[in-house]
Design an enzyme around this catalytic site. Structure first.
Site, PDB file in Angstrom:
ATOM      1  N   LYS A 124       0.874  -1.187   0.000  1.00  0.00           N
ATOM      2  CA  LYS A 124       0.000   0.000   0.000  1.00  0.00           C
ATOM      3  C   LYS A 124       0.898   1.220   0.000  1.00  0.00           C
ATOM      4  CE  LYS A 124      -4.421   0.953   0.092  1.00  0.00           C
ATOM      5  NZ  LYS A 124      -5.569   0.179  -0.419  1.00  0.00           N
ATOM      6  N   ASP A 164      -7.043   4.166  -4.653  1.00  0.00           N
ATOM      7  CA  ASP A 164      -7.699   4.005  -3.343  1.00  0.00           C
ATOM      8  C   ASP A 164      -8.326   5.371  -3.068  1.00  0.00           C
ATOM      9  OD1 ASP A 164      -7.860   2.085  -0.870  1.00  0.00           O
ATOM     10  OD2 ASP A 164      -7.343   3.992   0.023  1.00  0.00           O
TER      11      ASP A 164
HETATM   12  P1  NDP Z   1     -12.915   7.545  -2.991  1.00  0.00           P
HETATM   13  O1  NDP Z   1     -11.867   8.566  -2.746  1.00  0.00           O
HETATM   14  O2  NDP Z   1     -13.406   7.340  -4.372  1.00  0.00           O
HETATM   15  O3  NDP Z   1     -14.172   7.821  -2.055  1.00  0.00           O
HETATM   16  C1  NDP Z   1     -14.045   7.883  -0.677  1.00  0.00           C
HETATM   17  C2  NDP Z   1     -15.372   8.323  -0.086  1.00  0.00           C
HETATM   18  O4  NDP Z   1     -15.296   8.208   1.334  1.00  0.00           O
HETATM   19  C3  NDP Z   1     -15.691   9.769  -0.381  1.00  0.00           C
HETATM   20  O5  NDP Z   1     -17.076   9.945  -0.417  1.00  0.00           O
HETATM   21  C4  NDP Z   1     -15.081  10.486   0.814  1.00  0.00           C
HETATM   22  O6  NDP Z   1     -15.676  11.741   1.092  1.00  0.00           O
HETATM   23  C5  NDP Z   1     -15.393   9.523   1.924  1.00  0.00           C
HETATM   24  N1  NDP Z   1     -14.360   9.629   2.973  1.00  0.00           N
HETATM   25  C6  NDP Z   1     -13.025   9.526   2.835  1.00  0.00           C
HETATM   26  N2  NDP Z   1     -12.400   9.717   4.006  1.00  0.00           N
HETATM   27  C7  NDP Z   1     -13.382   9.942   4.900  1.00  0.00           C
HETATM   28  C8  NDP Z   1     -13.384  10.201   6.281  1.00  0.00           C
HETATM   29  N3  NDP Z   1     -12.246  10.268   6.977  1.00  0.00           N
HETATM   30  N4  NDP Z   1     -14.591  10.365   6.893  1.00  0.00           N
HETATM   31  C9  NDP Z   1     -15.749  10.297   6.183  1.00  0.00           C
HETATM   32  N5  NDP Z   1     -15.812  10.053   4.866  1.00  0.00           N
HETATM   33  C10 NDP Z   1     -14.641   9.877   4.236  1.00  0.00           C
HETATM   34  O7  NDP Z   1     -12.313   6.178  -2.382  1.00  0.00           O
HETATM   35  P2  NDP Z   1     -12.774   4.681  -2.677  1.00  0.00           P
HETATM   36  O8  NDP Z   1     -14.216   4.633  -2.926  1.00  0.00           O
HETATM   37  O9  NDP Z   1     -11.829   4.109  -3.665  1.00  0.00           O
HETATM   38  O10 NDP Z   1     -12.426   3.986  -1.278  1.00  0.00           O
HETATM   39  C11 NDP Z   1     -13.361   3.900  -0.207  1.00  0.00           C
HETATM   40  C12 NDP Z   1     -12.948   2.788   0.742  1.00  0.00           C
HETATM   41  O11 NDP Z   1     -12.904   1.548   0.016  1.00  0.00           O
HETATM   42  C13 NDP Z   1     -11.555   2.936   1.369  1.00  0.00           C
HETATM   43  O12 NDP Z   1     -11.573   2.378   2.660  1.00  0.00           O
HETATM   44  C14 NDP Z   1     -10.678   2.076   0.469  1.00  0.00           C
HETATM   45  O13 NDP Z   1      -9.508   1.631   1.123  1.00  0.00           O
HETATM   46  C15 NDP Z   1     -11.633   0.922   0.187  1.00  0.00           C
HETATM   47  N6  NDP Z   1     -11.314   0.124  -0.991  1.00  0.00           N
HETATM   48  C16 NDP Z   1     -11.225   0.702  -2.234  1.00  0.00           C
HETATM   49  C17 NDP Z   1     -10.957  -0.076  -3.336  1.00  0.00           C
HETATM   50  C18 NDP Z   1     -10.953   0.481  -4.718  1.00  0.00           C
HETATM   51  O14 NDP Z   1     -10.881  -0.320  -5.660  1.00  0.00           O
HETATM   52  N7  NDP Z   1     -11.051   1.780  -4.912  1.00  0.00           N
HETATM   53  C19 NDP Z   1     -10.665  -1.521  -3.190  1.00  0.00           C
HETATM   54  C20 NDP Z   1     -10.891  -2.036  -1.860  1.00  0.00           C
HETATM   55  C21 NDP Z   1     -11.162  -1.219  -0.810  1.00  0.00           C
HETATM   56  P3  NDP Z   1     -15.055  13.103   0.482  1.00  0.00           P
HETATM   57  O15 NDP Z   1     -15.608  13.175  -0.914  1.00  0.00           O
HETATM   58  O16 NDP Z   1     -15.591  14.143   1.395  1.00  0.00           O
HETATM   59  O17 NDP Z   1     -13.565  12.974   0.531  1.00  0.00           O
END
Ligand code: NDP
Length: 445
Positions: A124, A164
């Site tokens: 990561k 991510d």
């Molecule tokens: P994105 O950046 O596309 O979206 C993240 C979302 O979560 C946004 O809506 C963001 O809000 C919100 N968010 C981020 N940090 C916080 C926080 N501290 N408190 C509240 N809301 C928060 O990321 P992903 O969708 O790619 O990832 C989301 C989760 O899924 C993570 O845990 C990631 O590790 C996991 N994941 C992702 C994969 C992938 O293929 N992308 C694979 C496996 C797991 P805002 O818009 O305000 O920032």
């Protein structure tokens, strides 16, 4: 060293890394029995070699913002284990990023990748740089500066990063471009690439779709379907939006989404048009979820996560780590929640997990339920090395099969005496045994 002694020792050595310690403790506790049943593991101190990353790169990233000011961020890459394949794992750009968070994610990734049935190790990386509020050119300059430092440590058979939080197609494109220029090679060094330069069909959708496929497998163990179920989702990024898309296709109701500023509540369920609006809002206009509430008249809970107020049958946390605590879990259960399937990594605290398991509801940890993303990344690597591109149907079919197999492994290793499937134990034991055997076979490295 015995598993429990190891945990005490790890807390002493890394006292300032709570997320890393939390993730290790969860795994070590659930594999302890299997570990202790293999005296050779203890003799060769396997536990330390498995839990402490192979290496960590830490570096400064200096870049120039639009006003001509020099900005400095921290950059990291944690190469946790390449016992079963090249290091593989996403890059996170978010102001909260630190070494502890990336160490927990790289550790989790190692077991998740082992579960996928594909040959991928765990890694990561990321930075405390946040793309939010930055111009395209600022994001590009940052990505280039990040890769100017990292490019020597990655490669198609060495370490293959992906997206991510904060890293989507735009960021992967800029990083891939810079890597290609520095390394003078066009290879599958990143996954999640654009379609035109080696990206796989279904990769953007894979984590969200895969989580829904995993959920379907869980529901089937109780003879249940998704039709008409009320599902609360957190987040509105990549994972959240494609989870919502697949749920709507399968007849479920999506009753919430959120971002780091607040939650929207949609008691009658989101429509496909409203979801398309949210997708555009977040990906093209880079706006806030509050704007969707203003556009469609949804309730908006400023500064809140969905769990305390939104009543649902199923929860699919898809934002970030530790977003469901004990109180949230109790509120979900009191509201009639029967299943939790994690799109995010480690979104439930240990207390919340205990509540779900005590209530005997279906509970799938991220390392099983969200493994669809890295699985299709693995399929992207396979297509890149063959210089081929598979159809969307073919990739989707493989994704469904992989999620089914992961569910099967969880069932196999996690079924308890009363018939309850402990998916945490199942996923940890299945993931652990494969990596453990590979480490043992390759000698002390
Ligand atoms: P994105 O950046 O596309 O979206 C993240 C979302 O979560 C946004 O809506 C963001 O809000 C919100 N968010 C981020 N940090 C916080 C926080 N501290 N408190 C509240 N809301 C928060 O990321 P992903 O969708 O790619 O990832 C989301 C989760 O899924 C993570 O845990 C990631 O590790 C996991 N994941 C992702 C994969 C992938 O293929 N992308 C694979 C496996 C797991 P805002 O818009 O305000 O920032």
């Amino acid at each position: 060293m015995k598993a429990t002694e190891f945990l005490a020792d790890l807390s002493r050595r890394f006292p300032n890394e709570p997320e890393y310690l939390q993730a290790v403790e969860e795994v070590v506790t659930s594999i302890e029995e299997v570990y202790n049943a293999h005296p050779e593991f203890e003799r060769y101190n396997l536990i330390e070699r498995l839990c402490i990353p192979d290496r960590i790169f830490t570096f400064r990233v200096s870049w120039v913002d639009d006003s001509g000011k020099v900005q400095n961020n921290m950059g990291y890459r944690i190469q946790h284990s390449n016992a079963i394949g090249p290091y593989k794992g996403g890059i996170r750009f978010h102001s909260s990023v630190n070494q502890s968070i990336l160490k927990f994610l790289a550790f989790e990734q190692t077991f998740k990748n082992s579960l996928t049935t594909l040959a991928m190790g765990g890694a990561k990386g990321g930075s405390d740089f946040s793309p939010r509020g930055k111009s395209d050119m600022e994001v590009m300059r940052f990505c280039q500066a990040f890769i100017a430092e990292l490019w020597r440590q990655i490669g198609p058979d060495t370490d293959v990063p992906a997206g991510d939080i904060g890293v989507g197609g735009r960021e992967v494109g800029y990083m891939f471009g810079m890597y290609k220029k520095m390394a003078r090679e066009f290879s599958g060094t990143f996954t999640g690439k654009g379609r035109e330069f080696g990206g796989s069909l279904i990769r953007p959708e894979a984590t969200g779709y895969g989580n829904v496929y995993f959920l379907l497998n869980m529901l089937a163990t109780r003879g249940l379907s998704l039709e008409g179920k009320r599902v609360a989702i957190s987040g509105s990024g990549n994972v959240a939006t494609y989870t919502a898309e697949k749920l709507l296709q399968l007849g479920a109701k999506v009753v919430s989404m959120s971002d780091s500023n607040g939650t929207i509540y949609i008691p009658d369920g989101l429509t496909e048009e409203q979801l398309a609006y949210i997708f555009k809002l977040k990906n093209i206009y880079r706006g806030r979820i509050r704007e969707a509430a203003e556009e469609f008249g949804f309730d908006y809970y400023d500064g809140e996560r969905p769990w305390l107020r939104v009543k649902c049958d199923i929860a699919m946390p898809s934002a970030t780590q530790n977003e469901i605590d004990g109180d949230d879990a109790r509120a979900l259960l009191a509201g009639g929640c029967i299943a939790v399937s994690e799109g995010a990594n480690m979104p439930s605290t240990p207390e919340a997990i205990k509540e779900f398991q005590k209530a005997r509801i279906l509970y799938a940890p991220g390392k099983a339920a969200n493994a669809g993303g890295v699985s299709v990344s693995g399929l992207e690597m396979a297509q890149n090395s063959q210089k081929l591109s598979w159809s969307a149907e073919e990739v989707d079919e493989r994704l469904r099969d992989i999620m089914k197999e992961i569910h099967h492994q969880c069932e196999l290793f996690g079924r308890e005496d009363d018939g309850y499937i402990n998916y945490v134990k199942g996923a940890n034991v299945a993931g652990f045994m494969k990596v453990a055997r590979a480490i043992m076979a390759q000698g002390i490295l």
